[in-house]
Design a protein around this motif. Sequence first.
Motif, PDB file in Angstrom:
ATOM      1  N   UNK A 148      52.688  43.892 -10.842  1.00  0.00           N
ATOM      2  CA  UNK A 148      54.214  44.227 -10.610  1.00  0.00           C
ATOM      3  C   UNK A 148      54.391  45.510  -9.654  1.00  0.00           C
ATOM      4  N   UNK A 149      53.460  46.173  -9.085  1.00  0.00           N
ATOM      5  CA  UNK A 149      53.382  47.164  -8.257  1.00  0.00           C
ATOM      6  C   UNK A 149      53.687  46.754  -7.046  1.00  0.00           C
ATOM      7  N   UNK A 150      55.117  47.033  -6.437  1.00  0.00           N
ATOM      8  CA  UNK A 150      55.357  46.721  -5.187  1.00  0.00           C
ATOM      9  C   UNK A 150      54.351  47.266  -4.057  1.00  0.00           C
ATOM     10  N   UNK A 151      53.835  48.397  -4.153  1.00  0.00           N
ATOM     11  CA  UNK A 151      52.767  48.877  -3.174  1.00  0.00           C
ATOM     12  C   UNK A 151      51.494  47.812  -3.010  1.00  0.00           C
ATOM     13  N   UNK A 152      51.077  47.191  -4.269  1.00  0.00           N
ATOM     14  CA  UNK A 152      50.135  46.217  -4.204  1.00  0.00           C
ATOM     15  C   UNK A 152      50.645  44.940  -3.397  1.00  0.00           C
ATOM     16  N   UNK A 153      51.560  44.642  -3.459  1.00  0.00           N
ATOM     17  CA  UNK A 153      52.527  43.346  -2.699  1.00  0.00           C
ATOM     18  C   UNK A 153      52.514  43.571  -1.340  1.00  0.00           C
ATOM     19  N   UNK A 154      52.920  44.949  -0.828  1.00  0.00           N
ATOM     20  CA  UNK A 154      53.074  45.327   0.551  1.00  0.00           C
ATOM     21  C   UNK A 154      51.854  45.252   1.239  1.00  0.00           C
ATOM     22  N   UNK A 165      52.644  36.747  -6.452  1.00  0.00           N
ATOM     23  CA  UNK A 165      53.827  36.204  -6.644  1.00  0.00           C
ATOM     24  C   UNK A 165      53.571  35.251  -7.982  1.00  0.00           C
ATOM     25  N   UNK A 166      52.507  34.637  -8.305  1.00  0.00           N
ATOM     26  CA  UNK A 166      52.163  33.609  -9.496  1.00  0.00           C
ATOM     27  C   UNK A 166      52.188  34.534 -10.586  1.00  0.00           C
TER      28      UNK A 166
END
Length: 291
Positions: A148-154, A165-166
């Motif tokens: 849920x860390x946005x930095x990981x997604x970015x 996302x899953x």
Amino acid sequence: MTSAFRPTRQVPGVHHRAVGEVLVTALNDGMFEASFEWLTNIDPAEPAPLHAASFRAIPPRITVNAFLLHLGEQVVLVDSGCGGVMGPSLGRLAENLAAMGVAPDAVDTVLVTHLHPDHVGGLVDAEGKALLPNAELIVHEAEPAFWQDDAVLTQASEADRGFIQLARATLEAYRGRVRLVASGEVLPGVTVVPEPGHTPGHTGWLIGSGDDQVLIWGDIVHMPGVQFARPGVGMGFDVDGAQAIATRQRILDMAATDRLLVAGMHLDFPAFGHVARLGDGYAFVPEVWMP
């Protein structure tokens, strides 16, 4: 002319094993074709001969399993396979549970080894809705913190964003029914075994009853034909490759030293067996089938 009685598929991938008073059932979710290019820390010329020596397919195939525990009156799932997210050769968990007579609403708890799609894809439908209406998820506290860390997604690649996302959709679908743990006993006879590296919260579950135990170790090994003999070989999708290798070596040493029964999500079905030392590495000794 083909006989009408000639089967085209195996019987349901269901295998029961008693561990003291606990019934542990291996459930095969299918398998998928992999690539030796996913391996790290190994000369590219080495994996194919290792596979050939153990009579394994080339290109390699990776088995996907989940497990079901009858724990007293509780019905506990350990991971959920792929669901519909990884193609038609996978996602057989639901039909195997149905073959056992286990309905989705009968599952009380899901012990999650980690939040990769081949472990939680069977928990939600295509719209992101929970498929197990009464189940609580038990997951290591480091998993949601990472996914849920946005930095990981970015920073993620396009392919990895689907994983993230899953993971997020799964946590959202079970919101209010997620219990975060880090250590200790989480259910009667079920203890956390931290196995960080593959993901930050990658977790094994030690099931004990009386004098019997089994460690359901998740993804300690992905390619048995390579990583038992060469435990220093990692996978390209390990979040922390060096830590994953250290964890693998620690768990394999523990299993061999303690003569511990193990079971894994990517071991050849039915996935129960023991680890033996062999030269500079290890070998997997499948448990002899019992009727």
